[in-house]
Design a protein around this motif. Structure first.
Motif, mmCIF file in Angstrom:
data_model
loop_
_atom_site.group_PDB
_atom_site.id
_atom_site.type_symbol
_atom_site.label_atom_id
_atom_site.label_comp_id
_atom_site.label_asym_id
_atom_site.label_seq_id
_atom_site.Cartn_x
_atom_site.Cartn_y
_atom_site.Cartn_z
ATOM 1 N N MET A 98 0.838 -1.198 0.000
ATOM 2 C CA MET A 98 0.000 0.000 0.000
ATOM 3 C C MET A 98 0.877 1.253 0.000
ATOM 4 O O MET A 98 1.991 1.235 0.507
ATOM 5 C CB MET A 98 -0.878 0.046 1.253
ATOM 6 C CG MET A 98 -1.796 -1.129 1.426
ATOM 7 S SD MET A 98 -3.094 -1.169 0.201
ATOM 8 C CE MET A 98 -4.308 -0.091 0.976
ATOM 9 N N ASP A 99 0.322 2.318 -0.515
ATOM 10 C CA ASP A 99 0.995 3.608 -0.516
ATOM 11 C C ASP A 99 0.492 4.370 0.706
ATOM 12 O O ASP A 99 -0.702 4.640 0.827
ATOM 13 C CB ASP A 99 0.613 4.354 -1.806
ATOM 14 C CG ASP A 99 1.647 5.359 -2.234
ATOM 15 O OD1 ASP A 99 2.204 6.041 -1.361
ATOM 16 O OD2 ASP A 99 1.886 5.465 -3.452
ATOM 17 N N GLY A 196 3.175 -4.769 2.653
ATOM 18 C CA GLY A 196 4.212 -3.755 2.731
ATOM 19 C C GLY A 196 3.678 -2.368 2.487
ATOM 20 O O GLY A 196 2.514 -2.177 2.145
ATOM 21 N N PHE A 197 4.577 -1.406 2.702
ATOM 22 C CA PHE A 197 4.231 -0.003 2.506
ATOM 23 C C PHE A 197 5.278 0.718 1.676
ATOM 24 O O PHE A 197 6.481 0.543 1.883
ATOM 25 C CB PHE A 197 4.163 0.747 3.847
ATOM 26 C CG PHE A 197 3.059 0.296 4.763
ATOM 27 C CD1 PHE A 197 1.795 -0.004 4.272
ATOM 28 C CD2 PHE A 197 3.288 0.210 6.130
ATOM 29 C CE1 PHE A 197 0.773 -0.396 5.135
ATOM 30 C CE2 PHE A 197 2.269 -0.184 6.994
ATOM 31 C CZ PHE A 197 1.010 -0.494 6.497
ATOM 32 N N ARG A 198 4.768 1.565 0.799
ATOM 33 C CA ARG A 198 5.595 2.595 0.178
ATOM 34 C C ARG A 198 5.213 3.871 0.919
ATOM 35 O O ARG A 198 4.046 4.220 1.030
ATOM 36 C CB ARG A 198 5.279 2.684 -1.318
ATOM 37 C CG ARG A 198 6.013 3.804 -2.064
ATOM 38 C CD ARG A 198 5.143 5.020 -2.225
ATOM 39 N NE ARG A 198 5.762 6.045 -3.060
ATOM 40 C CZ ARG A 198 5.323 7.291 -3.154
ATOM 41 N NH1 ARG A 198 4.242 7.662 -2.494
ATOM 42 N NH2 ARG A 198 5.916 8.156 -3.912
ATOM 43 N N LEU A 199 6.192 4.549 1.492
ATOM 44 C CA LEU A 199 5.905 5.669 2.380
ATOM 45 C C LEU A 199 6.220 6.982 1.674
ATOM 46 O O LEU A 199 7.385 7.309 1.409
ATOM 47 C CB LEU A 199 6.718 5.524 3.666
ATOM 48 C CG LEU A 199 6.358 4.230 4.413
ATOM 49 C CD1 LEU A 199 7.597 3.471 4.811
ATOM 50 C CD2 LEU A 199 5.494 4.515 5.614
ATOM 51 N N ASP A 200 5.157 7.708 1.378
ATOM 52 C CA ASP A 200 5.230 8.956 0.620
ATOM 53 C C ASP A 200 6.072 10.006 1.354
ATOM 54 O O ASP A 200 5.865 10.229 2.557
ATOM 55 C CB ASP A 200 3.787 9.466 0.445
ATOM 56 C CG ASP A 200 3.656 10.587 -0.558
ATOM 57 O OD1 ASP A 200 3.793 10.303 -1.754
ATOM 58 O OD2 ASP A 200 3.399 11.736 -0.142
ATOM 59 N N VAL A 201 6.966 10.658 0.627
ATOM 60 C CA VAL A 201 7.862 11.711 1.173
ATOM 61 C C VAL A 201 8.115 11.572 2.688
ATOM 62 O O VAL A 201 7.964 12.525 3.453
ATOM 63 C CB VAL A 201 7.379 13.149 0.844
ATOM 64 C CG1 VAL A 201 7.610 13.462 -0.623
ATOM 65 C CG2 VAL A 201 5.919 13.393 1.184
ATOM 66 N N ILE A 202 8.564 10.393 3.057
ATOM 67 C CA ILE A 202 8.647 10.109 4.491
ATOM 68 C C ILE A 202 9.805 10.852 5.155
ATOM 69 O O ILE A 202 9.802 11.028 6.376
ATOM 70 C CB ILE A 202 8.705 8.573 4.727
ATOM 71 C CG1 ILE A 202 8.329 8.224 6.157
ATOM 72 C CG2 ILE A 202 10.052 7.994 4.347
ATOM 73 C CD1 ILE A 202 6.903 8.526 6.522
#
Ligand code: NOJ
Length: 555
Positions: A98-99, A196-202
């Protein structure tokens, strides 16, 4: 089968749901569309799907503005559709990532609706509110999407911070309640079974809390404030906490989107001993075709720069952290139009670019349409564009005196809508994406460039990607080998070696239309006895690289 640390072995495919496939004929892609194409993706050989945001959202930034983290936006379907997708993917041994967008929410999130009501609202400190200074915003920072990064709010006579659009207020990560809410939300999705995660401008979540001004460039109204919010003072602490509270409890994959991050920083973020993230998305290789990192100031790519950049990342993270490998995503123009040749050598250069990237160390990401060589678009009318970044930029540059032609050239070259036109499934009306007018126009080249044509041609870019993915599964050296750049100063050839105890690969990629003579290269004799793993050139000849040729040798 994927092993422990499976994410090191995996190939990820990014779906931009809005533009993938529309099954209910509202002109917008949906979850059922994704479900119906799982076999297409399985056949390609990918292991993980990354979905751009599908949560409830007013869609000011196509879902990167979330109003409810635990609801599916009705545009895409229902929670039942989502669960069906997850199950259908898992049944095919495909994982789902997920994003997660937690630097900011939508201004329509109930936290923000509350927060802006009064200074003593219990959600006030969920966001970043400041007094202005003599009728001016609290700092001179510009937003990534043009204009000031601060918006004045009449109700309480203070400004809130939005590093992106004004409909995307930044969350206050200094507030432990915010962090707890975020971790709880993350567990909600992981408990559902996502992988899993894709982490936006983390790396934007920790701000310098003294909020200093940024250095103002000559002639600019707003400053680049990034030194005060990128990789900020508490970033490692926050990521470490997130890892402890969430990631460490699941067998999952994490990738952080991190503009402005060096390989040295990345080695810290992705070192497994630090318990932060598994990998990050770097931007350095995507900033080489503009002046001073200013996206719209176009400049041709110098291949020597690209090579030395990859060399730096490949060596800096070797045995320390982990690389992600990408040419495309929903924010970048199409790579075949960017670093390849999308006319006469479209198929050839798309395969060459794929080879160049997929033979490196790291986890490769394929963006929807890349596997069929989708190209950039040039809409004549500004009204055909949808992206908030691009439209804001148009107005800002106009004010700064840029001509319409110059701005359109920048949009054609760099605009994010290049990546967001509907997926081209076939040569029927609307490219088989929908039966009704899509939310953004279809790329007119769909009658030739489409998935059906690719599936019917054994020599297509699609099958070439399939082969690259298979090679990665068969040969450990692709995952584990060290990297050595060859022909460093050559302006047209990207050549490198991958070396493990048992195998050596030589990867030769011609980024030009020229014939390249290899006779004087030191490695040339060794190639004579080598096996050819993959090539895009039918007429291959060992001492010469043909236009846009890519060949991989193994010995
Ligand atoms: C990065 C995302 O990839 C992009 O699409 C989005 O506009 C910004 N972050 C803001 O969330």
């Amino acid at each position: 089968m994927l092993k422990a640390n499976w994410w090191k072995n995996a190939v990820v495919y990014q779906i931009y749901p809005k533009s993938f496939l529309d099954t209910n004929n509202d002109g917008i892609g949906d979850l059922q569309g994704i479900i119906s194409k799982l076999d297409y993706l399985k056949e390609l050989g990918v292991d993980v799907l990354w979905l751009s945001p599908i949560y409830a959202s007013p869609q000011a930034d196509n879902g990167y503005d979330i109003s409810d983290y635990e609801q599916i936006d009705p545009l895409y379907g229902s929670m039942a559709d989502f669960e069906q997708l997850l199950e259908a993917a898992h049944n095919r041994d495909i994982k789902l990532m997920m994003d997660v967008v937690v630097n900011h929410t939508s201004d329509e999130h109930h936290w923000f609706i509350e927060s802006r009501k009064s200074k003593d609202n219990q959600y006030r400190d969920y966001y970043i509110w400041k007094e202005g200074i003599a009728d001016e915003p609290p700092t001179n920072w510009g937003s990534v999407f043009s204009g000031s990064a601060w918006e004045y709010d009449e109700a309480t006579e203070q400004y809130y911070l939005h590093l992106f659009d004004k409909k995307q207020p930044d969350l206050n990560w200094e507030n432990p309640l915010v962090r707890d809410e975020v971790y709880k939300m993350m567990r909600f999705w992981l408990d559902k079974g996502v992988d899993g995660f894709r982490l936006d401008v983390i790396n934007f979540i920790s701000k310098n809390t003294s909020y200093p001004n940024g250095a103002l460039a000559a002639g600019q109204k707003y400053a680049d404030g990034s030194a005060h919010f990128m990789n900020g003072p508490r970033i490692h602490e926050f990521l470490h906490e997130m890892n402890k509270e969430v990631f460490s409890k699941y067998d999952m994959m994490t990738v952080g989107e991190m503009p402005g991050t060096s390989p040295e920083d990345a080695a810290v973020y992705t070192n497994p001993d630090n318990d932060e993230l598994q990998m990050i998305f770097t931007f350095e290789h995507m900033n080489l075709d503009c002046e001073n990192g200013e996206k719209w100031q176009l400049k041709p790519l110098n291949l020597v720069d690209l090579k030395s950049n990859f060399e730096k990342w490949q060596t800096a993270l070797f045995n320390k952290g982990w690389n992600s490998l990408y040419w495309n995503n929903h924010d970048q123009p199409r790579i075949v139009s960017r670093f390849g040749n999308d006319q006469q050598f479209r198929e050839k250069s798309a395969k060459m670019l794929a080879t160049c990237l997929h033979m490196m160390q790291g986890t490769p990401y394929i963006y929807q349409g890349e596997e069929i060589g989708m190209t950039n678009v040039q809409f004549e009318r500004l009204e055909d564009y949808r992206d908030v970044e691009l439209l804001n930029m148009y107005n800002e540059k106009k004010e700064q005196g840029w001509s319409h032609e110059r701005i359109m050239e920048a949009i054609y070259t760099k605009g994010r809508d290049n990546a967001r036109t509907p997926f081209q499934w076939n040569d029927k009306r609307y490219a088989g994406f929908s039966d009704t007018l899509p939310w953004i126009p279809v790329n007119p080249r769909y009658s030739v460039i489409n998935a059906q044509a690719a599936l019917e041609d054994a020599n297509s870019i699609y099958y070439y990607y399939q082969k690259l993915i298979r090679l990665r599964k068969q040969l450990d050296v692709i995952t584990t080998g060290s990297f050595q750049l060859l022909m460093k100063e050559h302006e047209d050839v990207f050549a490198y070696k991958r070396i493990s105890e048992t195998d050596t690969l030589v990867i030769l990629c011609n980024f030009s239309e020229k014939l390249i003579n290899l006779r004087n290269e030191s490695f040339i004799n060794s190639l004579e006895k080598a096996e050819i793993l993959i090539t895009n050139e039918e007429d291959r000849e060992i001492h010469t690289l043909k236009p846009y040729e890519a060949t991989v040798y193994k010995f």
